[in-house]
Enzyme design. Structure first.
Site, PDB file in Angstrom:
ATOM      1  CG  ASP A  34      -5.801  -6.353  -2.601  1.00 48.89           C
ATOM      2  OD1 ASP A  34      -5.083  -5.982  -3.539  1.00 48.89           O
ATOM      3  OD2 ASP A  34      -6.951  -5.929  -2.399  1.00 48.89           O
ATOM      4  CG  ASP A 174      -6.574  -2.135  -6.377  1.00 52.54           C
ATOM      5  OD1 ASP A 174      -7.607  -2.083  -5.699  1.00 52.54           O
ATOM      6  OD2 ASP A 174      -5.623  -2.912  -6.127  1.00 52.54           O
TER       7      ASP A 174
HETATM    8  C1  DX5 Z   1      -5.745  -1.519  -1.526  1.00 53.05           C
HETATM    9  C2  DX5 Z   1      -6.089  -2.788  -2.264  1.00 53.05           C
HETATM   10  C3  DX5 Z   1      -7.391  -2.765  -2.980  1.00 53.05           C
HETATM   11  C4  DX5 Z   1      -8.606  -2.693  -2.095  1.00 53.05           C
HETATM   12  C5  DX5 Z   1      -9.628  -1.833  -2.769  1.00 53.05           C
HETATM   13  O1  DX5 Z   1      -4.427  -1.594  -1.059  1.00 53.05           O
HETATM   14  O2  DX5 Z   1      -5.078  -3.059  -3.230  1.00 53.05           O
HETATM   15  O3  DX5 Z   1      -7.513  -3.877  -3.848  1.00 53.05           O
HETATM   16  O4  DX5 Z   1      -9.172  -3.955  -1.843  1.00 53.05           O
HETATM   17  O5  DX5 Z   1     -10.716  -1.703  -1.923  1.00 53.05           O
HETATM   18  P1  DX5 Z   1     -11.805  -0.563  -2.093  1.00 53.05           P
HETATM   19  O6  DX5 Z   1     -12.488  -0.810  -3.399  1.00 53.05           O
HETATM   20  O7  DX5 Z   1     -12.696  -0.792  -0.906  1.00 53.05           O
HETATM   21  O8  DX5 Z   1     -11.094   0.738  -2.050  1.00 53.05           O
HETATM   22 ZN    ZN Z   2      -5.315  -4.587  -5.010  1.00 53.00          ZN
END
Ligand code: DX5
Ligand code: ZN
Length: 214
Positions: A34, A174
């Site tokens: 990210d 995601d």
């Molecule tokens: C949120 C990100 C995600 C995040 C997901 O803005 O794009 O990729 O890392 O994390 P979890 O799985 O902890 O919700």
């Molecule tokens: Zn992401």
């Protein structure tokens, strides 16, 4: 089986190499990175030089999710990192097709990511260019947030759309993905599950294997 793309937003930033090696040993399919600029989203993570360094230590598919304003200004730098998939947001640019074309013309896979509240018809004029549609399934910017049920309807709709039009992009979800929500996403039509906190808070190998088989 679904593809599992662990998000290193939940990794130890001072020990990224160690955590990426751990993900490799735990049979991760992809590595989800990210990129947040503090403008498009409130949080800040890394830039292209970190992605290039990650490229040097792993041959896993690097799945780069650009949460940055005006990605067209910096896209060349991300292309140079030799990441495998670069995903941008239509909400972040008025040069959507141009930027996607730059990614595609470089031989990389191009993705479009949609915020929770963005309707799926935002991808409509780019269907010829995209390999992946990433649906944010929680509010953007941070890990560890709750999956939003609104997402399931979007996945189903997108999946129906793909079927009806004979398209072949992958559907990636995601945000707030765990065994329970991951299963619902898969049933609705998702092919790739991104997951950060669920994987990093558990025995990684077990968590990844369970997610692959939801
Ligand atoms: C949120 C990100 C995600 C995040 C997901 O803005 O794009 O990729 O890392 O994390 P979890 O799985 O902890 O919700
Ligand atoms: Zn992401």
């Amino acid at each position: 089986m679904v593809i599992v793309s662990p998000s290193i937003l939940s990794a130890d930033f001072l020990n990224l190499e160690r955590d990426i090696k751990r993900l490799e040993s735990a049979d991760a399919n992809f590595i989800h990175i990210d990129i947040m600029d503090g403008v498009f989203v409130d949080n800040i993570t890394w830039g292209p030089s970190t992605v290039s360094e990650i490229r040097k230590i792993t041959s896993l598919t690097l799945d780069v999710h650009l949460m940055v304003n005006k990605p067209e200004r910096i896209i060349d730098e991300y292309i140079k990192t030799k990441a495998n998939i670069i995903t941008i947001h239509p909400e972040s640019t008025i040069f959507l097709r141009k930027t996607l074309l730059q990614i595609k013309n470089s031989g990389l896979k191009a993705g479009l990511a949609l915020k929770l509240e963005t309707p799926i018809n935002a991808i409509e004029n780019c269907l010829d260019l995209i390999d992946v549609v990433l649906l944010l399934t929680c509010d953007e910017g941070f890990g560890g947030m709750d999956f939003h049920p609104l997402s399931l309807e979007k996945i189903s709709l997108l999946s129906k759309w793909r079927r009806d039009q004979g398209l072949d992009f992958k559907i990636e979800v995601d945000g707030g993905v765990n065994l329970e929500t991951g299963k619902l996403c898969k049933e609705a039509g998702a092919d790739i599950l991104v997951s950060g906190s669920y994987i990093f808070k558990r025995d990684m190998k077990k968590a990844i294997n369970l997610l692959k088989n939801v």
